[in-house]
Enzyme design. Structure first.
Site, PDB file in Angstrom:
ATOM      1  N   GLY A 110      -1.291  -2.822   8.354  1.00 38.29           N
ATOM      2  CA  GLY A 110      -2.192  -4.133   8.399  1.00 38.29           C
ATOM      3  C   GLY A 110      -1.892  -5.453   9.193  1.00 38.29           C
ATOM      4  N   ARG A 155      -0.334  -5.811  -2.621  1.00 39.18           N
ATOM      5  CA  ARG A 155       0.089  -4.300  -2.632  1.00 39.18           C
ATOM      6  C   ARG A 155       0.934  -4.309  -4.013  1.00 39.18           C
ATOM      7  NH1 ARG A 155      -2.047  -0.333   0.431  1.00 39.18           N
ATOM      8  NH2 ARG A 155      -0.625  -0.750   2.407  1.00 39.18           N
ATOM      9  N   ARG A 201      -3.167   2.633  10.663  1.00 42.28           N
ATOM     10  CA  ARG A 201      -2.138   2.908   9.736  1.00 42.28           C
ATOM     11  C   ARG A 201      -1.927   4.324   9.862  1.00 42.28           C
ATOM     12  NH1 ARG A 201      -1.379  -0.787   5.987  1.00 42.28           N
ATOM     13  NH2 ARG A 201      -3.306  -2.235   5.220  1.00 42.28           N
ATOM     14  N   ASP A 238       7.341  -7.850   1.470  1.00 41.82           N
ATOM     15  CA  ASP A 238       8.105  -6.893   0.579  1.00 41.82           C
ATOM     16  C   ASP A 238       9.010  -6.174   1.513  1.00 41.82           C
ATOM     17  OD1 ASP A 238       6.067  -5.538   2.358  1.00 41.82           O
ATOM     18  OD2 ASP A 238       5.441  -4.221   0.702  1.00 41.82           O
ATOM     19  N   ASP A 289       2.528  -9.177   2.792  1.00 41.29           N
ATOM     20  CA  ASP A 289       3.018  -9.042   1.428  1.00 41.29           C
ATOM     21  C   ASP A 289       4.760  -9.505   1.205  1.00 41.29           C
ATOM     22  OD1 ASP A 289       0.560  -7.760   1.080  1.00 41.29           O
ATOM     23  OD2 ASP A 289       1.420  -5.721   1.613  1.00 41.29           O
ATOM     24  N   THR A 301       4.263  -8.553   7.750  1.00 40.32           N
ATOM     25  CA  THR A 301       3.444  -8.337   6.581  1.00 40.32           C
ATOM     26  C   THR A 301       3.170  -9.665   5.818  1.00 40.32           C
ATOM     27  OG1 THR A 301       3.229  -7.226   4.548  1.00 40.32           O
ATOM     28  CG2 THR A 301       5.489  -7.269   5.074  1.00 40.32           C
ATOM     29  N   ASP A 328       6.772  -1.744   6.253  1.00 43.05           N
ATOM     30  CA  ASP A 328       7.415  -0.839   5.671  1.00 43.05           C
ATOM     31  C   ASP A 328       6.880   0.479   6.145  1.00 43.05           C
ATOM     32  OD1 ASP A 328       9.744  -0.293   3.607  1.00 43.05           O
ATOM     33  OD2 ASP A 328       8.133   1.118   2.919  1.00 43.05           O
TER      34      ASP A 328
HETATM   35  O1  F6P Z   1      -0.051  -4.733   3.328  1.00 40.83           O
HETATM   36  C1  F6P Z   1      -0.913  -5.831   3.642  1.00 40.83           C
HETATM   37  C2  F6P Z   1      -2.330  -5.515   2.916  1.00 40.83           C
HETATM   38  O2  F6P Z   1      -2.987  -6.473   3.095  1.00 40.83           O
HETATM   39  C3  F6P Z   1      -1.971  -5.477   1.464  1.00 40.83           C
HETATM   40  O3  F6P Z   1      -1.802  -6.647   0.838  1.00 40.83           O
HETATM   41  C4  F6P Z   1      -3.495  -4.657   0.933  1.00 40.83           C
HETATM   42  O4  F6P Z   1      -2.938  -3.933  -0.126  1.00 40.83           O
HETATM   43  C5  F6P Z   1      -3.509  -3.832   2.224  1.00 40.83           C
HETATM   44  O5  F6P Z   1      -2.957  -4.269   3.205  1.00 40.83           O
HETATM   45  C6  F6P Z   1      -5.179  -3.670   2.275  1.00 40.83           C
HETATM   46  O6  F6P Z   1      -5.357  -2.801   3.471  1.00 40.83           O
HETATM   47  P1  F6P Z   1      -6.502  -2.561   4.337  1.00 40.83           P
HETATM   48  O7  F6P Z   1      -6.614  -3.625   5.359  1.00 40.83           O
HETATM   49  O8  F6P Z   1      -6.290  -1.364   4.786  1.00 40.83           O
HETATM   50  O9  F6P Z   1      -7.784  -2.699   3.293  1.00 40.83           O
END
Ligand code: F6P
Length: 374
Positions: free
Chosen positions: A35, A196, A97, A154, A152, A150, A128
């Site tokens: 992301g 997440r 991804r 994390d 997040d 990130t 990660d």
């Molecule tokens: O890991 C970053 C993040 O924004 C998370 O907080 C969220 O769950 C996910 O990516 C959303 O992903 P996407 O952009 O694929 O909807």
């Protein structure tokens, strides 16, 4: 196949930073995976400008994360491309991804592309998933250095990832705005934030925004207790509340948010095994209204938290990480990730950073945030 050492004719150039000393100029690939988040472009700029201007390195921009290396999709990267990108959100290289280990012959094709492009090193900017793949690829010979990103926050081994500060700032401003309208209408407003399976954004933005409740994945909640606390609060002299909930939060009797409130319609996991989260905010608002009798609304901040310009903190951190990643490449310290520890940028093994998400500090949640909850 083993790509253990730079295979190029060695081009030597005089280092501008240490006059008189010599550095081995390198051909370096840069990619951004997972992301996106604010600050990716700041890292790219630091690596590319630092490498070209000060060390005579050459750069190849790899498009859309690991996908670009599997499919050999690249662009040239020089200081011209990096002009004015410091403040720009997203990534000029695109992201995906893609998991090389979940793609047909992904790792083999990827390593062949690295060879064909004549790359001495890869700077992989990711979270990660991207850095977990980097770690496995390093074991297969890929000369790679990781940079932790990130929203997040994390990733283990680093106190903070770039992108997190911007996301918290955006979420805090949103909560401030929700507070004023909640107050005018004597309502409860539930604000769902990203993160997440960890609650870093929720806890930081919840504390900064003065939320009445902060619900995070690390501490499963009891809906009865949440409603009791809200009833108590509104029975006193409070007539409005904001409830901040992390998208991955779940009730005590539920195993995970993904199985319970997935309103985003992703029945299948991505290549790294993640289900799309989202929907707990609307669920909570309905339940709280029914159980307490107070009027309740919900707002999902979603990708707004990931878009736009990075904060000054994230610009500085991303630039420091970029400079440190370049230095690690030049020192041939592959299989490492740059990290922030006690204010300093250090190098740690990728294996120490990936595979075990960094959870919210219990002290922050139980001692600091809890002071003002309910
Ligand atoms: O890991 C970053 C993040 O924004 C998370 O907080 C969220 O769950 C996910 O990516 C959303 O992903 P996407 O952009 O694929 O909807």
């Amino acid at each position: 196949m083993k790509l253990v050492s730079p295979r190029h004719a060695i081009r030597r150039c005089i280092s501008a930073t240490t006059p008189g000393s010599y550095h081995e100029a390198m051909r370096i690939g840069v990619l951004t995976g997972g992301g996106d988040c604010p600050g990716l472009n700041a890292v790219i700029r630091a690596v590319v400008v630092g490498g070209i201007v000060h060390h005579g390195d050459e750069f190849v921009g790899i498009l859309d994360g690991w996908h670009g290396l599997i499919e050999n999709r690249t662009v040239s990267l020089d200081p011209d491309q990096c002009r004015s990108i410091l403040t720009k959100g997203g990534t000029i290289l695109g992201s995906s991804r893609t998991n090389p280990f979940a793609t047909d012959n992904g790792a083999i094709r990827l390593l062949a592309t690295v060879e064909a492009l004549g790359l001495d090193a890869i700077v992989a900017i990711g979270g990660d998933d991207t850095l977990g793949a980097a770690e496995r690829l390093h074991q297969q010979g890929l000369p790679v250095v990781g940079v932790p990103k990130t929203i997040d926050n994390d990733l283990s081994g680093t106190e903070v990832t770039f992108g997190f500060d911007t996301a918290v700032q955006i979420a805090t401003e949103a909560i401030d705005r929700l507070q004023t309208t909640a107050e005018s209408h004597h309502r409860i407003i539930v604000c769902e934030v990203m993160g997440r399976n960890v609650g870093w954004i929720a806890v930081h933005a919840g504390i900064a925004g003065g939320a009445a409740e902060i619900l995070i994945p690390e501490v499963p909640f009891s809906l009865d207790e949440v409603c009791e606390r809200l009833l108590r609060r509104h029975g006193g002299n409070q007539y409005f509340s904001t409830v901040v909930v992390a998208e991955g939060a779940h009730a005590i009797d539920e195993v995970s948010a993904a199985t319970t409130w997935n309103s985003q319609g992703s029945a299948t996991a991505d290549q790294f095994g993640h289900l799309r989260l989202g929907g707990i905010g609307a669920f909570l608002a309905r339940e709280i209204e029914q159980r307490t009798g107070y009027e309740c609304r919900s707002t999902v901040l979603g990708h707004i938290q990931r878009g736009g310009s990075p904060t000054a903190f994230d610009r500085v951190l991303a630039t420091r990480f970029g400079a440190a990643a370049l230095a690690a490449v030049q020192d041939h310290e592959f299989g490492t990730m740059v990290a922030l520890q006690a204010g300093a940028i250090v190098r740690i093994p990728l294996s120490a950073a990936v595979g075990r998400p960094k959870q919210v500090d219990p002290h922050l949640y139980e001692q600091v945030a809890a002071l003002y909850l309910g």
